[in-house]
Motif scaffolding. Sequence first.
Motif: not given
Length: 163
Positions: A57, A111, A115, A26-27, A24, A59-64
């Motif tokens: 945060w 998360p 949400e 992510g950013t 996993e 592994r923040a989602p790309d949208s966030a």
Amino acid sequence: MVLPLRIVSLPDTRPGNSRYGNGEAGTDVRFAARVLTRAGDFRAPPAMADQLLYLTWYRAPDSAVRQLRAGSRWLVPLRLKRPRGSVNPHSFDYEGWLLRRGVYATGYVRPQDGEARLLGRNAGLPALLQGIQNSSKSCNFSSYVSCLSSSVSIEESFSRRSS
């Protein structure tokens, strides 16, 4: 704990690490935020109102990551702890550094506890600095004049919005 927050620093994004081989990657995003007294139906505990938090945060989602900007308001599930750190006599005093800056707590976004929701964006100095940072990422030293002019156009659009 779910708290309404206002981002007060420029978010620092870094590639996340994939721990324990779960794949996993992510950013990771680090930022400072102030607790809002209320946002819609959500109210912060009175002792936490307007307190400064240092948050991460993972592994923040790309949208966030795209929406997490200085000056934005969020409703975020968090895990918080008191500022603490090593107090070795000949090393950096992390706890003292946090306390001198008025940091109430450190923590991270959870998360799995709910949400995170973007509540809106605010104009102000943090939003202006975010715009300048975004425009300067695409600039290099040879195009300094164009970078400066894009920063000025950001400032002009900011002043039009706030009036």
